[in-house]
Design a protein around this motif. Structure first.
Motif, PDB file in Angstrom:
ATOM      1  N   PRO A 237      -2.574   0.423   1.075  1.00 45.42           N
ATOM      2  CA  PRO A 237      -3.507  -0.196   0.037  1.00 45.42           C
ATOM      3  C   PRO A 237      -2.638  -0.589  -1.388  1.00 45.42           C
ATOM      4  O   PRO A 237      -2.843  -1.508  -1.943  1.00 45.42           O
ATOM      5  CB  PRO A 237      -4.733   0.416  -0.015  1.00 45.42           C
ATOM      6  CG  PRO A 237      -4.775   1.237   1.178  1.00 45.42           C
ATOM      7  CD  PRO A 237      -3.458   1.402   1.902  1.00 45.42           C
ATOM      8  N   GLN A 238      -2.087   0.568  -1.538  1.00 43.71           N
ATOM      9  CA  GLN A 238      -1.466   0.647  -2.833  1.00 43.71           C
ATOM     10  C   GLN A 238      -0.417  -0.774  -3.035  1.00 43.71           C
ATOM     11  O   GLN A 238      -0.428  -1.312  -3.949  1.00 43.71           O
ATOM     12  CB  GLN A 238      -0.295   2.044  -3.192  1.00 43.71           C
ATOM     13  CG  GLN A 238      -1.192   3.065  -3.719  1.00 43.71           C
ATOM     14  CD  GLN A 238      -1.714   3.750  -2.446  1.00 43.71           C
ATOM     15  OE1 GLN A 238      -1.640   3.331  -1.188  1.00 43.71           O
ATOM     16  NE2 GLN A 238      -2.061   5.303  -2.671  1.00 43.71           N
ATOM     17  N   ARG A 239       0.428  -0.719  -1.810  1.00 38.47           N
ATOM     18  CA  ARG A 239       1.378  -2.033  -1.836  1.00 38.47           C
ATOM     19  C   ARG A 239       0.557  -3.388  -2.162  1.00 38.47           C
ATOM     20  O   ARG A 239       0.976  -4.303  -2.715  1.00 38.47           O
ATOM     21  CB  ARG A 239       2.200  -1.867  -0.779  1.00 38.47           C
ATOM     22  CG  ARG A 239       3.246  -0.670  -0.675  1.00 38.47           C
ATOM     23  CD  ARG A 239       3.569  -0.450   0.702  1.00 38.47           C
ATOM     24  NE  ARG A 239       4.575   0.698   0.696  1.00 38.47           N
ATOM     25  CZ  ARG A 239       5.283   1.284   1.733  1.00 38.47           C
ATOM     26  NH1 ARG A 239       4.857   0.957   2.969  1.00 38.47           N
ATOM     27  NH2 ARG A 239       5.887   2.446   1.737  1.00 38.47           N
ATOM     28  N   LEU A 240      -0.353  -3.645  -1.316  1.00 39.93           N
ATOM     29  CA  LEU A 240      -1.198  -4.679  -1.367  1.00 39.93           C
ATOM     30  C   LEU A 240      -1.744  -4.983  -2.582  1.00 39.93           C
ATOM     31  O   LEU A 240      -1.630  -6.220  -3.210  1.00 39.93           O
ATOM     32  CB  LEU A 240      -2.089  -4.804  -0.053  1.00 39.93           C
ATOM     33  CG  LEU A 240      -1.626  -4.676   1.312  1.00 39.93           C
ATOM     34  CD1 LEU A 240      -2.773  -4.660   2.217  1.00 39.93           C
ATOM     35  CD2 LEU A 240      -0.768  -5.842   1.613  1.00 39.93           C
TER      36      LEU A 240
ATOM     37  N   ARG B  47      -6.711   1.180 -11.364  1.00 37.63           N
ATOM     38  CA  ARG B  47      -7.270   2.466 -11.440  1.00 37.63           C
ATOM     39  C   ARG B  47      -8.506   2.664 -10.536  1.00 37.63           C
ATOM     40  O   ARG B  47      -8.873   3.539  -9.677  1.00 37.63           O
ATOM     41  CB  ARG B  47      -7.464   2.844 -12.769  1.00 37.63           C
ATOM     42  CG  ARG B  47      -7.828   4.279 -13.066  1.00 37.63           C
ATOM     43  CD  ARG B  47      -7.944   4.800 -14.340  1.00 37.63           C
ATOM     44  NE  ARG B  47      -6.686   4.695 -15.192  1.00 37.63           N
ATOM     45  CZ  ARG B  47      -6.725   4.238 -16.397  1.00 37.63           C
ATOM     46  NH1 ARG B  47      -7.798   4.018 -17.215  1.00 37.63           N
ATOM     47  NH2 ARG B  47      -5.369   4.339 -17.183  1.00 37.63           N
ATOM     48  N   ASP B  48      -9.525   1.494 -10.773  1.00 39.21           N
ATOM     49  CA  ASP B  48     -10.906   1.441  -9.892  1.00 39.21           C
ATOM     50  C   ASP B  48     -10.540   1.332  -8.347  1.00 39.21           C
ATOM     51  O   ASP B  48     -11.218   2.223  -7.771  1.00 39.21           O
ATOM     52  CB  ASP B  48     -11.672   0.290 -10.585  1.00 39.21           C
ATOM     53  CG  ASP B  48     -12.252   0.884 -11.854  1.00 39.21           C
ATOM     54  OD1 ASP B  48     -12.053   2.106 -12.256  1.00 39.21           O
ATOM     55  OD2 ASP B  48     -12.578  -0.234 -12.408  1.00 39.21           O
ATOM     56  N   GLU B  49      -9.637   0.398  -8.002  1.00 45.08           N
ATOM     57  CA  GLU B  49      -9.389   0.154  -6.754  1.00 45.08           C
ATOM     58  C   GLU B  49      -8.458   1.489  -6.122  1.00 45.08           C
ATOM     59  O   GLU B  49      -8.696   1.353  -5.054  1.00 45.08           O
ATOM     60  CB  GLU B  49      -8.478  -0.963  -6.437  1.00 45.08           C
ATOM     61  CG  GLU B  49      -9.467  -2.331  -6.439  1.00 45.08           C
ATOM     62  CD  GLU B  49      -8.742  -3.427  -6.098  1.00 45.08           C
ATOM     63  OE1 GLU B  49      -8.389  -3.723  -5.167  1.00 45.08           O
ATOM     64  OE2 GLU B  49      -8.298  -4.354  -7.372  1.00 45.08           O
ATOM     65  N   LEU B  50      -7.626   1.865  -6.802  1.00 42.52           N
ATOM     66  CA  LEU B  50      -6.772   2.963  -6.325  1.00 42.52           C
ATOM     67  C   LEU B  50      -7.036   4.284  -6.995  1.00 42.52           C
ATOM     68  O   LEU B  50      -5.982   4.749  -7.469  1.00 42.52           O
ATOM     69  CB  LEU B  50      -5.260   2.523  -6.505  1.00 42.52           C
ATOM     70  CG  LEU B  50      -5.032   1.078  -5.299  1.00 42.52           C
ATOM     71  CD1 LEU B  50      -3.664   0.498  -6.227  1.00 42.52           C
ATOM     72  CD2 LEU B  50      -5.161   1.244  -4.136  1.00 42.52           C
ATOM     73  N   PRO B  51      -8.252   4.933  -6.946  1.00 47.09           N
ATOM     74  CA  PRO B  51      -8.348   6.072  -7.743  1.00 47.09           C
ATOM     75  C   PRO B  51      -7.128   7.187  -7.451  1.00 47.09           C
ATOM     76  O   PRO B  51      -6.925   7.146  -6.180  1.00 47.09           O
ATOM     77  CB  PRO B  51      -9.845   6.531  -7.439  1.00 47.09           C
ATOM     78  CG  PRO B  51     -10.146   5.661  -6.224  1.00 47.09           C
ATOM     79  CD  PRO B  51      -9.200   4.593  -6.138  1.00 47.09           C
ATOM     80  N   GLY B  52      -6.809   8.071  -8.262  1.00 46.94           N
ATOM     81  CA  GLY B  52      -5.885   8.950  -8.158  1.00 46.94           C
ATOM     82  C   GLY B  52      -4.493   8.613  -7.820  1.00 46.94           C
ATOM     83  O   GLY B  52      -3.715   9.351  -7.439  1.00 46.94           O
TER      84      GLY B  52
END
Ligand SMILES: [Zn+2]
Ligand SMILES: [Zn+2]
Length: 151
Positions: free
Chosen positions: A27-30, A53-58
């Motif tokens: 998910p991070q890469r996409l 930040r919202d899509e990839l919390p943490g």
């Protein structure tokens, strides 16, 4: 109802490239590539981190950097070392140059012919192993030039 984070909006070229290399389309890469393309302008790793930040919390800044560098490796993103300030990432991969304002740090695209072959030949004669030819035009942006003139 599809949301902006819907995976159907995932960059299919990235998914294909990663699969061809036996790497996972995390998910991070996409999300990072999609975000960079959506912005349509240069961004630092921190700016990208702020907007995903919202899509990839943490997700940590080093993780963002690692994903961006992978995208650079894959040829989907360009890294711009504009001198002062943080490294910028650019989703526009076709040849273009950049102007960098030495006062406010603003970086803009610049389209103009550059004889990269001549520069590559000259650097080869100097025994330099060239990976990329990038031209940075430095000076003052229009706003800063006006501000300096008014001061
Ligand atoms: Zn400026
Ligand atoms: Zn650019």
């Amino acid at each position: 109802m599809p949301t902006p984070s819907d995976t159907s909006a995932a960059p299919t070229d990235l998914v294909e490239l990663l699969h061809r290399r036996g790497q996972r389309a995390t998910p991070q890469r996409l999300v990072i590539l999609r975000e960079l393309r959506r912005r349509g302008r240069h961004a630092t790793a921190d700016e990208i981190r702020g907007t995903v930040r919202d899509e990839l919390p943490g997700t940590s800044t080093p993780t963002i950097y690692a994903a961006l560098e992978l995208l650079v490796d894959l040829g989907l993103v360009r890294r711009i070392d504009a001198g002062a300030g943080a490294t910028l990432y650019d989703a526009r991969t076709e040849p273009h140059q950049h102007t960098v304002c030495r006062r406010c740090g603003r970086v803009d695209d610049l389209d103009g012919a550059v004889d990269t072959a001549a520069l590559e030949q000259a650097s080869a004669r100097a025994g330099f192993n060239t990976r990329a030819v990038e031209v940075i035009v430095s000076g003052l942006c229009a706003d800063c030039a006006a501000a300096v003139a008014a001061a």
